[in-house]
Design a protein around this motif. Structure first.
Motif, PDB file in Angstrom:
ATOM      1  N   TYR A  33     -16.016  16.134  23.940  1.00 49.03           N
ATOM      2  CA  TYR A  33     -15.710  16.180  25.367  1.00 49.03           C
ATOM      3  C   TYR A  33     -16.760  15.409  26.168  1.00 49.03           C
ATOM      4  O   TYR A  33     -16.419  14.556  27.008  1.00 49.03           O
ATOM      5  CB  TYR A  33     -15.637  17.629  25.822  1.00 49.03           C
ATOM      6  CG  TYR A  33     -15.649  17.804  27.328  1.00 49.03           C
ATOM      7  CD1 TYR A  33     -14.516  17.545  28.097  1.00 49.03           C
ATOM      8  CD2 TYR A  33     -16.807  18.228  27.972  1.00 49.03           C
ATOM      9  CE1 TYR A  33     -14.538  17.696  29.475  1.00 49.03           C
ATOM     10  CE2 TYR A  33     -16.836  18.389  29.348  1.00 49.03           C
ATOM     11  CZ  TYR A  33     -15.697  18.116  30.094  1.00 49.03           C
ATOM     12  OH  TYR A  33     -15.727  18.254  31.455  1.00 49.03           O
ATOM     13  N   PHE A  34     -18.042  15.695  25.927  1.00 42.95           N
ATOM     14  CA  PHE A  34     -19.094  15.044  26.698  1.00 42.95           C
ATOM     15  C   PHE A  34     -19.244  13.571  26.318  1.00 42.95           C
ATOM     16  O   PHE A  34     -19.555  12.736  27.165  1.00 42.95           O
ATOM     17  CB  PHE A  34     -20.418  15.783  26.527  1.00 42.95           C
ATOM     18  CG  PHE A  34     -20.490  17.063  27.288  1.00 42.95           C
ATOM     19  CD1 PHE A  34     -20.414  17.059  28.683  1.00 42.95           C
ATOM     20  CD2 PHE A  34     -20.629  18.293  26.639  1.00 42.95           C
ATOM     21  CE1 PHE A  34     -20.468  18.250  29.412  1.00 42.95           C
ATOM     22  CE2 PHE A  34     -20.686  19.477  27.356  1.00 42.95           C
ATOM     23  CZ  PHE A  34     -20.600  19.455  28.747  1.00 42.95           C
ATOM     24  N   PHE A 100     -21.053  24.829  32.298  1.00 41.80           N
ATOM     25  CA  PHE A 100     -20.658  24.934  30.896  1.00 41.80           C
ATOM     26  C   PHE A 100     -20.852  26.375  30.453  1.00 41.80           C
ATOM     27  O   PHE A 100     -21.970  26.872  30.384  1.00 41.80           O
ATOM     28  CB  PHE A 100     -21.492  24.004  30.008  1.00 41.80           C
ATOM     29  CG  PHE A 100     -21.039  23.970  28.568  1.00 41.80           C
ATOM     30  CD1 PHE A 100     -20.051  23.084  28.174  1.00 41.80           C
ATOM     31  CD2 PHE A 100     -21.586  24.836  27.628  1.00 41.80           C
ATOM     32  CE1 PHE A 100     -19.614  23.058  26.853  1.00 41.80           C
ATOM     33  CE2 PHE A 100     -21.160  24.819  26.311  1.00 41.80           C
ATOM     34  CZ  PHE A 100     -20.171  23.928  25.925  1.00 41.80           C
ATOM     35  N   GLY A 101     -19.747  27.061  30.175  1.00 38.79           N
ATOM     36  CA  GLY A 101     -19.814  28.443  29.709  1.00 38.79           C
ATOM     37  C   GLY A 101     -20.149  28.476  28.233  1.00 38.79           C
ATOM     38  O   GLY A 101     -19.303  28.197  27.389  1.00 38.79           O
ATOM     39  N   VAL A 110     -26.360  23.104  18.078  1.00 33.78           N
ATOM     40  CA  VAL A 110     -25.617  22.059  17.370  1.00 33.78           C
ATOM     41  C   VAL A 110     -25.228  20.928  18.320  1.00 33.78           C
ATOM     42  O   VAL A 110     -25.340  19.746  17.987  1.00 33.78           O
ATOM     43  CB  VAL A 110     -24.362  22.659  16.693  1.00 33.78           C
ATOM     44  CG1 VAL A 110     -23.497  21.566  16.083  1.00 33.78           C
ATOM     45  CG2 VAL A 110     -24.779  23.663  15.612  1.00 33.78           C
ATOM     46  N   LEU A 111     -24.792  21.291  19.529  1.00 29.78           N
ATOM     47  CA  LEU A 111     -24.411  20.282  20.515  1.00 29.78           C
ATOM     48  C   LEU A 111     -25.597  19.397  20.897  1.00 29.78           C
ATOM     49  O   LEU A 111     -25.488  18.165  20.918  1.00 29.78           O
ATOM     50  CB  LEU A 111     -23.844  20.963  21.765  1.00 29.78           C
ATOM     51  CG  LEU A 111     -23.545  20.060  22.968  1.00 29.78           C
ATOM     52  CD1 LEU A 111     -22.541  18.968  22.607  1.00 29.78           C
ATOM     53  CD2 LEU A 111     -23.048  20.896  24.142  1.00 29.78           C
ATOM     54  N   PHE A 112     -26.739  20.006  21.182  1.00 29.96           N
ATOM     55  CA  PHE A 112     -27.907  19.234  21.603  1.00 29.96           C
ATOM     56  C   PHE A 112     -28.437  18.356  20.477  1.00 29.96           C
ATOM     57  O   PHE A 112     -29.016  17.288  20.730  1.00 29.96           O
ATOM     58  CB  PHE A 112     -28.997  20.161  22.118  1.00 29.96           C
ATOM     59  CG  PHE A 112     -28.734  20.719  23.492  1.00 29.96           C
ATOM     60  CD1 PHE A 112     -27.618  20.339  24.229  1.00 29.96           C
ATOM     61  CD2 PHE A 112     -29.595  21.654  24.059  1.00 29.96           C
ATOM     62  CE1 PHE A 112     -27.368  20.856  25.494  1.00 29.96           C
ATOM     63  CE2 PHE A 112     -29.367  22.169  25.324  1.00 29.96           C
ATOM     64  CZ  PHE A 112     -28.243  21.776  26.037  1.00 29.96           C
ATOM     65  N   VAL A 116     -26.165  13.807  22.820  1.00 30.51           N
ATOM     66  CA  VAL A 116     -25.261  13.234  23.812  1.00 30.51           C
ATOM     67  C   VAL A 116     -25.863  13.324  25.213  1.00 30.51           C
ATOM     68  O   VAL A 116     -25.530  12.521  26.091  1.00 30.51           O
ATOM     69  CB  VAL A 116     -23.874  13.919  23.741  1.00 30.51           C
ATOM     70  CG1 VAL A 116     -23.938  15.357  24.231  1.00 30.51           C
ATOM     71  CG2 VAL A 116     -22.833  13.136  24.530  1.00 30.51           C
ATOM     72  N   PHE A 117     -26.774  14.289  25.420  1.00 32.03           N
ATOM     73  CA  PHE A 117     -27.411  14.432  26.724  1.00 32.03           C
ATOM     74  C   PHE A 117     -28.649  13.546  26.803  1.00 32.03           C
ATOM     75  O   PHE A 117     -29.440  13.465  25.855  1.00 32.03           O
ATOM     76  CB  PHE A 117     -27.794  15.894  26.978  1.00 32.03           C
ATOM     77  CG  PHE A 117     -26.618  16.757  27.331  1.00 32.03           C
ATOM     78  CD1 PHE A 117     -26.235  16.923  28.657  1.00 32.03           C
ATOM     79  CD2 PHE A 117     -25.880  17.386  26.337  1.00 32.03           C
ATOM     80  CE1 PHE A 117     -25.147  17.708  28.995  1.00 32.03           C
ATOM     81  CE2 PHE A 117     -24.786  18.174  26.666  1.00 32.03           C
ATOM     82  CZ  PHE A 117     -24.412  18.323  27.999  1.00 32.03           C
ATOM     83  N   ASP A 118     -28.802  12.877  27.938  1.00 32.51           N
ATOM     84  CA  ASP A 118     -29.951  11.997  28.136  1.00 32.51           C
ATOM     85  C   ASP A 118     -31.219  12.777  28.467  1.00 32.51           C
ATOM     86  O   ASP A 118     -32.337  12.323  28.165  1.00 32.51           O
ATOM     87  CB  ASP A 118     -29.658  10.997  29.263  1.00 32.51           C
ATOM     88  CG  ASP A 118     -28.479  10.100  28.930  1.00 32.51           C
ATOM     89  OD1 ASP A 118     -28.602   9.299  27.992  1.00 32.51           O
ATOM     90  OD2 ASP A 118     -27.435  10.227  29.599  1.00 32.51           O
TER      91      ASP A 118
END
Length: 353
Positions: A33-34, A100-101, A110-112, A116-118
């Motif tokens: 998504y991101f 973001f819930g 896992v996401l971080f 994907v985040f700057d």
């Protein structure tokens, strides 16, 4: 091993690993998504995360950080990570583009790790990032390096200053460099709910139970306070919170516990003449909406005297702290609290007249 114990063990394992599998799936789903969203950004636009998932008083206390991060990254897409039950505190914040819930800390980890985040601003320290189902904790190297943890955090300032330090936005012993008054963004739906309650013209809001027993004042003393307020002042008394443990039958008392959302509660507090309560989430709401507060506080663990608030409460311009250094809140006598409440209420009445 008995059959019953065997069944319990595998039931536990089933729910644990099902939860972890779901967390990984949701993390990959969020990553896609991101990543897709980021692909549509203007050249140079950044994707930034702010992480303060709980408790709701802490989220309110951290609100000025959203505005400060926006000032640092005016063109960024800012996402605030929060537990779903607290999403309304972020949903209407104009400095934040997206709420973001978070499912759990494993999902976030896992996401971080997908990068994907700057930029990520973690407003949490290591030992308050834990999922009991995954039995996983997430550390914060910034907080660890600075020595900020659950045993030391109030040595570093109020909650806003502590969170800013855990995100490396400020250095130790430095005041928050922007407007430090927390704000709430109440909507028509919250005002309409308060209208429907037909609240009295003049009333005092009380909050009698926190989420941490050492911060509480005994219920029988709250009952005494409600009785004394009813007999000596013309104010009605409205209790808010998740549930009430009072037994009072006073005619001037009304129980709204468990009937309001967080922001509906804030609107009720905003309409009150005074807030009388504990060092807990609703007191941060009162600070944010500008209602004068009388806050019952005591020593807390390693902190014999501390101040969690920024803004007008932090400077005690709009709040009076009822405490005796070295004593827990539960040790404050009724007479001591009554004396302090009298001084605040009578002074306000004289000023009004």
């Amino acid at each position: 091993m008995t059959i019953e114990r065997f069944r319990q063990l595998w039931t536990h394992r089933y729910f644990k690993y099902s939860h972890i599998l779901k967390a990984h799936f949701l993390a990959y789903q969020a990553w896609i998504y991101f990543k897709t969203k980021k692909a549509k950004f203007a050249k140079g636009q950044k994707l930034i995360a702010i992480v303060r998932t709980e408790h709701f008083g802490d989220i309110v206390a951290a609100e000025p950080i959203g505005r400060y991060v926006r000032s640092l990254h005016p063109n960024a897409h800012i996402v605030w990570f929060v537990k779903p039950s607290y999403h309304e505190l972020i949903d209407f914040n104009p400095s934040v583009d997206e709420t973001f819930g978070e499912f759990c800390v494993t999902q976030r980890r896992v996401l971080f790790e997908k990068n994907v985040f700057d930029k990520i601003y973690p407003l949490q320290f290591s030992n308050n990032n834990h999922c009991t189902k995954c039995q996983v904790s997430i550390g914060n190297p910034i907080a660890d390096r600075k020595g900020i943890n659950v045993h030391t955090y109030f040595n570093f300032g109020n909650l806003l200053e502590v969170f800013a330090q855990t995100a490396d936005l400020i250095n130790s012993k430095i005041s928050f460099p922007a407007d430090d008054q927390p704000r709430l963004y109440l909507q028509d739906q919250h005002r309409q709910k308060a209208d429907s309650l037909h609240l009295p013209e003049r009333f005092v809001v009380i909050h009698c139970q926190s989420n941490y027993v050492p911060k509480d004042w005994p219920a029988e003393r709250w009952d005494q306070l409600v009785k004394w307020l009813s007999e000596n002042y013309s104010y009605k008394i409205v209790e808010i919170g998740l549930k009430s443990n009072l037994t009072t039958k006073e005619m001037n008392y009304r129980n709204l516990c468990g009937q309001l959302s967080i922001l509906e509660t804030a609107e009720v507090i905003k309409r009150a003449d005074f807030f009388i309560g504990l060092d807990s989430g609703p007191s941060h709401l009162a600070n944010a909406v500008g209602t004068a507060g009388v806050i019952l506080m005591g020593s807390l663990g390693a902190f014999p005297s501390y101040n969690p608030y920024s803004g007008s409460y932090g400077r005690q311009e709009n709040a009076f702290f009822v405490r005796q250094e070295g004593k827990m809140c539960s040790e404050l006598s009724f007479e001591f609290v009554k004396e302090k409440v009298v001084s605040v209420l009578d002074k306000a009445i004289l000023k009004r007249e």
